[in-house]
Scaffold this active site. Structure first.
Site, PDB file in Angstrom:
ATOM      1  CG  HIS A  82      -4.225  -3.017 -16.788  1.00 33.46           C
ATOM      2  ND1 HIS A  82      -5.084  -3.530 -17.736  1.00 33.46           N
ATOM      3  CD2 HIS A  82      -3.754  -4.074 -16.111  1.00 33.46           C
ATOM      4  CE1 HIS A  82      -5.114  -4.848 -17.643  1.00 33.46           C
ATOM      5  NE2 HIS A  82      -4.315  -5.207 -16.656  1.00 33.46           N
ATOM      6  CD  GLU A 134      -0.461  -0.366 -11.959  1.00 36.72           C
ATOM      7  OE1 GLU A 134      -0.711  -1.580 -11.898  1.00 36.72           O
ATOM      8  OE2 GLU A 134      -0.014   0.284 -11.004  1.00 36.72           O
ATOM      9  CB  CYS A 202      -2.772  -3.106  -4.457  1.00 46.37           C
ATOM     10  SG  CYS A 202      -2.792  -4.743  -5.196  1.00 46.37           S
ATOM     11  CB  SER A 230      -1.142 -11.947 -15.193  1.00 49.85           C
ATOM     12  OG  SER A 230      -1.250 -11.694 -13.816  1.00 49.85           O
ATOM     13  CB  SER A 231       2.279  -7.400 -13.636  1.00 45.79           C
ATOM     14  OG  SER A 231       3.238  -7.003 -12.703  1.00 45.79           O
TER      15      SER A 231
END
Ligand code: SF4
Length: 317
Positions: A82, A134, A202, A230-231
């Site tokens: 991250h 992140e 991404c 977990s995003s």
């Protein structure tokens, strides 16, 4: 789609699903460091947001910490995929720790955008989720001139010094549709805002969300393999739900509640970018035990992205 029997009959597997190139690389960095330098290897934050991956590496000798205060002198330290704020990197290097950086190169690209834009005198709006590592890492690439927004309402409340010297960046794992809404609000309020040359969300996030958009309308229920923190996995669940399909996230096959499948015939399965294929297959196996007979992998984007490892991790043969 409405089912007619009490048992699930078919499993649809999203393509692509599971590990992305950044996660592959991050896990490989920890594995190689363990092989080359032995345990313990310290890792700042979970290397990727997946409990199965983290437990496996912990068993092999990785020690996960949130603070550099918990890393002894002379240790080997790995930064998670991250990314980290500049101050954390500087402190680790000041202490003489042996550091390997598993920050995904696509996150590093955003860090470099921030550094360059600040050097050119721009204030920066980051679109992202407060508290996500992140976001903390990217916001921490500059000591001032950064603003975080999560929603269009945050954009309305934003106060900036000069609307003509403003740029935005985003977290890499956002919902593309939600991000477009916030970016639309930014552009409406600040018409001169500078955009990234190529969007920061991404390729892996984009492809996995596109795959769920394709799969969900063909399903009665969607199961996302991924950990609660977990995003990108959470976003996959939301993408399915927004299409009116009930969706659940599971970290392990035993978390599947048979009640979710009552009266459902087609079950969609996908996995977040940090979830291993072994877990997705274990979920498929459990669904078979619960009555599903057929498994069909859907068409979707083929990925062939890979990132080089940092120097100093070549294995001696
Ligand atoms: S989800 Fe995207 S940004 Fe995150 S590690 Fe994977 S490729 Fe990199």
């Amino acid at each position: 789609m409405t089912a007619t029997t009490g048992y699930p009959s078919e499993i649809l597997l999203a393509q692509p699903r599971g590990f992305c190139a950044g996660v592959d690389r991050a896990i490989e960095i920890v594995e190689r460091a363990l092989t080359l330098f032995g345990s313990p290897i310290y890792v700042r934050h979970e290397i990727v947001h997946n409990a199965y991956v983290v437990d496996d590496l912990r068993r092999k000798g990785a020690v996960f910490v949130e603070s550099l205060d918990d890393v002894p002198d002379d240790a080997t330290l790995i930064f998670s995929a991250h990314g980290v704020p500049k101050a954390v990197r500087a402190r680790a290097l000041d202490r003489g720790l042996r550091v390997f950086d598993a920050t995904c190169p696509l996150v590093t690209k955003v860090h470099m955008e921030v550094t360059k834009l600040r050097a050119e005198g721009f204030e920066i709006v980051m679109v992202g989720h407060r508290g996500h590592p992140e976001v903390e890492g990217t916001m921490g690439q500059a000591s001032a001139g950064m603003h975080l927004v999560e929603t269009a309402a945050d954009v309305a409340a934003l106060e900036v010094a000069d609307p003509d010297r403003l740029a935005y960046v985003t977290q890499t794992t956002l919902s593309i549709d939600d991000a477009m809404e916030v970016i639309g609000a930014l552009k409406a309020r600040f018409p001169a805002i500078r955009e990234p040359k190529k969007q920061d969300i991404c390729y892996a996030t984009q492809n996995r969300q596109d795959a769920v958009k394709f799969m969900a309308p063909q399903c009665d229920v969607v199961i996302v393999v991924g950990s609660p923190n977990s995003s990108n996995s959470n976003r996959l669940r939301e993408v399915a739900e927004k299409r009116g399909v009930p969706a659940y996230m599971v970290d392990a096959p035993e978390q599947i509640d048979p009640a979710w499948l009552g009266g459902k015939q087609r079950i969609g399965v996908t996995a977040g970018a940090s979830a291993p294929e072994a877990l997705a297959q274990a979920v498929v196996e459990r669904l078979r035990q619960l009555g599903a007979c057929y498994v069909r992998t859907l068409d979707g984007a083929q990925e062939n992205v890979s990132f080089p490892l940092p120097k100093g991790l070549a294995l001696l043969s």
